[in-house]
Design a protein around this motif. Structure first.
Motif, PDB file in Angstrom:
ATOM      1  N   SER A 192      27.883   7.166 -14.392  1.00 17.03           N
ATOM      2  CA  SER A 192      27.195   7.438 -13.973  1.00 17.03           C
ATOM      3  C   SER A 192      25.976   7.030 -14.462  1.00 17.03           C
ATOM      4  O   SER A 192      25.728   7.673 -15.790  1.00 17.03           O
ATOM      5  CB  SER A 192      26.558   8.707 -12.626  1.00 17.03           C
ATOM      6  OG  SER A 192      25.961   7.711 -11.718  1.00 17.03           O
ATOM      7  N   GLU A 252      30.573   6.556 -11.714  1.00 18.80           N
ATOM      8  CA  GLU A 252      30.177   5.549 -10.348  1.00 18.80           C
ATOM      9  C   GLU A 252      31.952   3.948 -10.437  1.00 18.80           C
ATOM     10  O   GLU A 252      32.107   3.645 -11.331  1.00 18.80           O
ATOM     11  CB  GLU A 252      28.870   4.884 -11.175  1.00 18.80           C
ATOM     12  CG  GLU A 252      28.667   3.865  -9.684  1.00 18.80           C
ATOM     13  CD  GLU A 252      27.051   3.025 -10.908  1.00 18.80           C
ATOM     14  OE1 GLU A 252      27.476   1.788 -10.930  1.00 18.80           O
ATOM     15  OE2 GLU A 252      26.548   3.653  -9.816  1.00 18.80           O
ATOM     16  N   THR A 253      31.942   4.152  -9.433  1.00 18.07           N
ATOM     17  CA  THR A 253      33.666   4.022  -9.146  1.00 18.07           C
ATOM     18  C   THR A 253      33.237   3.149  -7.857  1.00 18.07           C
ATOM     19  O   THR A 253      32.464   3.511  -7.098  1.00 18.07           O
ATOM     20  CB  THR A 253      34.435   4.406  -8.992  1.00 18.07           C
ATOM     21  OG1 THR A 253      34.255   4.900  -7.567  1.00 18.07           O
ATOM     22  CG2 THR A 253      34.834   5.694  -9.801  1.00 18.07           C
ATOM     23  N   ASP A 254      34.151   1.623  -8.233  1.00 14.56           N
ATOM     24  CA  ASP A 254      34.463   1.168  -6.585  1.00 14.56           C
ATOM     25  C   ASP A 254      36.061   0.823  -7.110  1.00 14.56           C
ATOM     26  O   ASP A 254      36.945   0.780  -7.304  1.00 14.56           O
ATOM     27  CB  ASP A 254      33.701  -0.520  -6.670  1.00 14.56           C
ATOM     28  CG  ASP A 254      34.197  -0.868  -8.232  1.00 14.56           C
ATOM     29  OD1 ASP A 254      35.222  -1.146  -8.471  1.00 14.56           O
ATOM     30  OD2 ASP A 254      33.294  -2.184  -8.664  1.00 14.56           O
ATOM     31  N   ARG A 255      36.450  -0.575  -6.198  1.00 15.42           N
ATOM     32  CA  ARG A 255      37.631  -0.333  -6.035  1.00 15.42           C
ATOM     33  C   ARG A 255      38.867  -0.853  -7.394  1.00 15.42           C
ATOM     34  O   ARG A 255      39.687  -0.665  -7.115  1.00 15.42           O
ATOM     35  CB  ARG A 255      38.485  -1.818  -5.148  1.00 15.42           C
ATOM     36  CG  ARG A 255      38.037  -1.073  -3.600  1.00 15.42           C
ATOM     37  CD  ARG A 255      38.173  -2.102  -2.811  1.00 15.42           C
ATOM     38  NE  ARG A 255      39.727  -1.923  -2.387  1.00 15.42           N
ATOM     39  CZ  ARG A 255      39.739  -2.908  -1.542  1.00 15.42           C
ATOM     40  NH1 ARG A 255      39.204  -3.978  -0.630  1.00 15.42           N
ATOM     41  NH2 ARG A 255      41.318  -2.958  -1.545  1.00 15.42           N
ATOM     42  N   THR A 256      37.970  -1.689  -8.811  1.00 11.39           N
ATOM     43  CA  THR A 256      38.322  -2.123  -9.646  1.00 11.39           C
ATOM     44  C   THR A 256      38.188  -1.746 -10.737  1.00 11.39           C
ATOM     45  O   THR A 256      38.282  -1.813 -11.791  1.00 11.39           O
ATOM     46  CB  THR A 256      37.706  -3.572  -9.134  1.00 11.39           C
ATOM     47  OG1 THR A 256      36.463  -3.919  -9.286  1.00 11.39           O
ATOM     48  CG2 THR A 256      38.569  -4.216  -7.957  1.00 11.39           C
TER      49      THR A 256
END
Length: 522
Positions: A90, A81-85
């Protein structure tokens, strides 16, 4: 969705639906383990710096993106589970990690299950030569888990012998000896268990092997307690020391002892590290404790995470330690107590004395300080950078008699004292475990509590204490209403090292001057 399991105890492996997965990405495996151990989101920059320390920031972040993609291709599904930072495992993925299962079993007191599942040290045989920060992280995690294993084995030896299961105790004691062959205490666990099991010939063989190791590696002879085990005419099978008891506090089991009797209880808290059984093994320390028994019943306990108390994976704060003091005193059915807080345990005793003044009859602070590090308005302690340098040195020397030249210079050249201190450190904690404890001590500050102390207080400090400046003790006494400050000759930080008589005489005068009241029977 496939469930995954990570084997981190021993050489690392990943399994999907109970089948091994070949992941020919060494840094990819390191990434999966690091994220699993974090148990949450980790900043992309942190991971990139950890795994590609020599690369420019953008290059390292690009390599991380490619690595995440390659891992998911091999595993055949989206597991991140990723975002920009940030990045994390997951929450939708069912993940089992053996190190987490081991710790959960330890936390629940299921030591047999925990020790059975400990197949090897954390990431044994696995390293990233070009990633020193990752290897450092793995080292401290490895030592913390190994410390919990040794604590669990020691508890099992104690419990099995108490239940009469002496052969089972010998198996656990033998594993302890394999982990720390130079520990006389672990050697005695094995010898004693064998004797209780009726196998004297094996006990004699292990005694001879231990004697040889001590002579070859340390240049010392076995301690009197070890030799006494083998004398059938004079030796009891158990030490003539108090029985170690346990009391539960919020799911954590605290090890404590009571010794002696009297109208007054004296709770001893010796500093940042302790072990309620090994503390009796050095003649000077034992003599000091026995002398205090003339004044009342002694109570000793190991803070959570230290010694024979449960390893909890976090540093015991002043507030938590003060709560644990109350738990132990209730278990010991204390009505009136004098708190003796040495060194870094002084702040927790101060906290308890403020919160529970009706129970505390007196407060004795030895070689202690109110704040862990320097501040513009507190020049009596090391600066944070100096403290961290000292902490790194102490941790680097863990396993040997780390810091004895500072804590007990009068004993620093005594082979018996050096062997005892090294063994106590190994049994009480680990490099990984003590790292967080020392950091918490650095950040301690109870100066705001000093004016609120309302119980009679004695502050003792040796004039040339090498660990804590005597000015720290003098300042502390000046902030506590009515406190008596006594500066003693000497440079030992340990209360039992050096000249004991002046310390004991000051304590005796203080305790005898306390108002006496009738104490209810226990």
């Amino acid at each position: 969705m496939t469930g995954f399991s990570l084997q981190t105890l021993g050489f690392p492996e990943i399994h999907g639906d109970d089948r091994p997965i070949k992941l020919n990405l060494r840094k990819g495996l390191a990434l999966l383990i690091y994220l699993a151990e974090a148990r949450g989101a980790v900043a992309r920059d942190v991971i990139a710096t950890l795994l590609w320390p020599e690369s420019p920031r953008e290059t390292a972040r690009a390599r991380l993106r490619r690595m995440l993609h390659r891992i998911e291709l091999v595993l055949g599904q989206h597991i991140f589970e990723t975002d920009r930072t940030s990045v994390r495992w997951s929450p939708a993925v069912e993940l089992k990690v053996d190190s987490h299962l081991f710790e959960t079993a330890c936390d629940g007191g299921a030591f047999e299950e925990a020790c059975l599942g400990y197949r090897g040290d954390f990431l044994a045989g696995f390293s990233l030569p070009d990633c020193p920060e990752f290897d450092d992280w793995a080292f401290y995690r490895r030592e913390a888990l190994r410390g919990r294993l040794m604590h669990g084995l020691e508890r099992l030896v104690q419990d099995k012998n108490a239940a009469g299961e002496h052969f089972a105790a010998t198996a656990h004691a033998g594993r302890l000896v394999e982990l720390d062959p130079l520990s006389e205490v672990y050697g005695r666990h094995l010898i004693r268990s064998l004797l209780l099991a009726g196998d004297r010939s094996s006990a004699e063989r292990h005694h001879a092997a231990l004697t040889q190791r001590l002579r070859d590696e340390l240049g010392v002879a076995p301690e009197a307690a070890t030799e006494a085990l083998m004398d059938p005419t004079t030796a009891p099978l158990f030490h003539a020391v108090p029985t170690t008891l346990y009391v539960e506090s919020a799911g954590v089991h605290l090890a404590y002892q009571t010794y002696g009797s009297g109208e007054l209880d004296i709770l001893i808290m010796p500093g940042f590290v302790s072990h309620v059984e090994r503390v009796w093994e050095h003649p000077s320390c034992r003599a000091f404790l026995v002398s205090l028994m003339a004044l009342g019943r002694l109570i000793l306990f190991d803070r959570r995470g230290i010694g024979l108390s449960d390893r909890v994976g976090s540093a015991p704060s002043v507030e938590v330690t003060a709560e644990d003091i109350g738990t132990v005193l209730r278990a010991a059915r204390t009505r009136r107590v004098v708190l003796f807080g040495a060194s870094e345990c002084g702040p927790a005793c101060i906290k308890f004395a403020v919160d529970e003044s009706r129970l505390v009859h007196g407060l004795i602070l030895f070689g202690s300080l109110a704040k862990g590090c320097w501040a513009p308005d507190y020049p009596y302690a090391l600066r944070a950078s100096q403290y961290d340098t000292w902490r790194q040195q102490l941790v680097a020397e863990w396993g040997g008699p780390a810091g004895i030249e500072t804590f007990g210079p009068s004993l620093a050249r005594d082979p018996q004292a050096r062997a005892w201190w090294a063994g106590l450190l190994r049994a009480a904690s680990s490099p990984g475990g003590i790292w967080a404890v020392l950091k918490a001590l650095r950040d301690t500050d109870v100066r705001d509590l000093l004016p609120r102390v309302s119980v009679p207080t004695l502050v003792l400090h040796r004039r040339n204490d090498r660990a804590v400046r005597s000015a720290a003790g003098r300042d502390m006494a000046s902030q506590i209403t009515g406190a008596q400050f006594v500066e003693l000759d000497g440079n030992d930080h340990w209360f039992f090292a050096g000249a004991q008589q002046p310390v004991l005489e000051a304590i005796k005068q203080f305790v005898n001057a306390l108002p006496r009241g009738r104490r209810p029977a226990r």
